[in-house]
Write an enzyme that holds these catalytic residues in place. Structure first.
Site, PDB file in Angstrom:
ATOM      1  N   HIS A   1      -1.753   0.984   7.916  1.00  8.32           N
ATOM      2  CA  HIS A   1      -3.218   1.049   7.792  1.00  8.32           C
ATOM      3  C   HIS A   1      -3.813  -0.354   7.894  1.00  8.32           C
ATOM      4  O   HIS A   1      -4.886  -0.626   7.392  1.00  8.32           O
ATOM      5  CB  HIS A   1      -3.597   1.720   6.468  1.00  8.32           C
ATOM      6  CG  HIS A   1      -2.815   2.961   6.216  1.00  8.32           C
ATOM      7  ND1 HIS A   1      -1.678   2.977   5.432  1.00  8.32           N
ATOM      8  CD2 HIS A   1      -2.965   4.225   6.691  1.00  8.32           C
ATOM      9  CE1 HIS A   1      -1.172   4.195   5.412  1.00  8.32           C
ATOM     10  NE2 HIS A   1      -1.921   4.968   6.173  1.00  8.32           N
TER      11      HIS A   1
ATOM     12  N   HIS B   1       0.826  -1.200   0.000  1.00  8.05           N
ATOM     13  CA  HIS B   1       0.000   0.000   0.000  1.00  8.05           C
ATOM     14  C   HIS B   1       0.865   1.258   0.000  1.00  8.05           C
ATOM     15  O   HIS B   1       0.876   2.000  -0.982  1.00  8.05           O
ATOM     16  CB  HIS B   1      -0.952   0.001   1.221  1.00  8.05           C
ATOM     17  CG  HIS B   1      -1.801   1.223   1.301  1.00  8.05           C
ATOM     18  ND1 HIS B   1      -2.030   1.893   2.476  1.00  8.05           N
ATOM     19  CD2 HIS B   1      -2.468   1.894   0.344  1.00  8.05           C
ATOM     20  CE1 HIS B   1      -2.810   2.923   2.234  1.00  8.05           C
ATOM     21  NE2 HIS B   1      -3.105   2.946   0.943  1.00  8.05           N
TER      22      HIS B   1
HETATM   23 FE1  FES Z   1       0.356  -0.840   4.808  1.00  5.64          FE
HETATM   24 FE2  FES Z   1      -1.066   1.303   4.276  1.00  5.64          FE
HETATM   25  S1  FES Z   1       1.073   1.158   4.327  1.00  5.64           S
HETATM   26  S2  FES Z   1      -1.767  -0.661   4.753  1.00  5.64           S
END
Ligand code: FES
Length: 172
Positions: free
Chosen positions: A121, A102
């Protein structure tokens, strides 16, 4: 009568178009030597790096690694039972990037459910199923390193199946 002629003309035009499309498709499958050379140059070449030996691993205890270079951190795991992409005599050794797909936060391993977990997140990835995402904001599964084992039990990484976070390509 006139209407039938128009329909016939339309059919002929349609068939001619189909033949032209087929000829075009055949033409595009034949590459010139220059095109073949350009395609070969575009192929991704990943290094073969020794990561560890089977004797260094303990079941369900992650070992820190880096592949294909020191900037790209990962984890080597012996899961205790055969899994997708697993190598070694038990088919249970796998390796993954620990950079969350992500936004690149560093993930940690949970021995409880054999998952990698992101503190950013909260995306979660299943180490027993090829790094498949369990939950979270990431839009692709976790990059899994492609492994091999030689007769001496040395484990090598030879490639990766997804784009590693922060890179525009997996070309080094
Ligand atoms: Fe891992 Fe956003 S950086 S869920």
């Amino acid at each position: 009568m006139k209407c039938n002629r128009l329909v016939d003309a339309g059919r002929r035009q349609f068939l001619r178009g189909g033949m032209m499309a087929t000829a075009g498709a055949v033409a595009t499958t034949v590459m010139t030597p220059e095109q073949a050379k350009a395609r070969a140059l575009a192929r991704v070449e990943m290094p073969t790096n020794r990561l560890a030996n089977i004797a260094d691993l303990t079941v369900n205890e992650p070992m820190d690694i880096a592949y294909p270079d020191e900037e790209s951190l990962g984890v080597l795991l012996k899961l205790g039972e055969a899994v997708e992409g697993g190598v070694g005599p038990d088919g249970d050794i796998v390796a993954f990037s620990v950079l969350c797909p992500h936004k690149g936060w560093m993930m940690s391993y949970s021995a409880e459910d054999k998952s990698l977990n992101c503190p950013g997140h909260h995306s979660r990835f299943d180490c027993e199923n090829g790094g498949q995402q369990i939950w979270g904001h990431a839009t692709n599964n976790l990059p899994q390193f492609l492994l091999s084992v030689d007769d001496a039990g040395d484990i090598y990484a030879n490639g990766v199946d997804e784009l590693i976070y922060g890179r525009l390509s997996n070309v080094l």
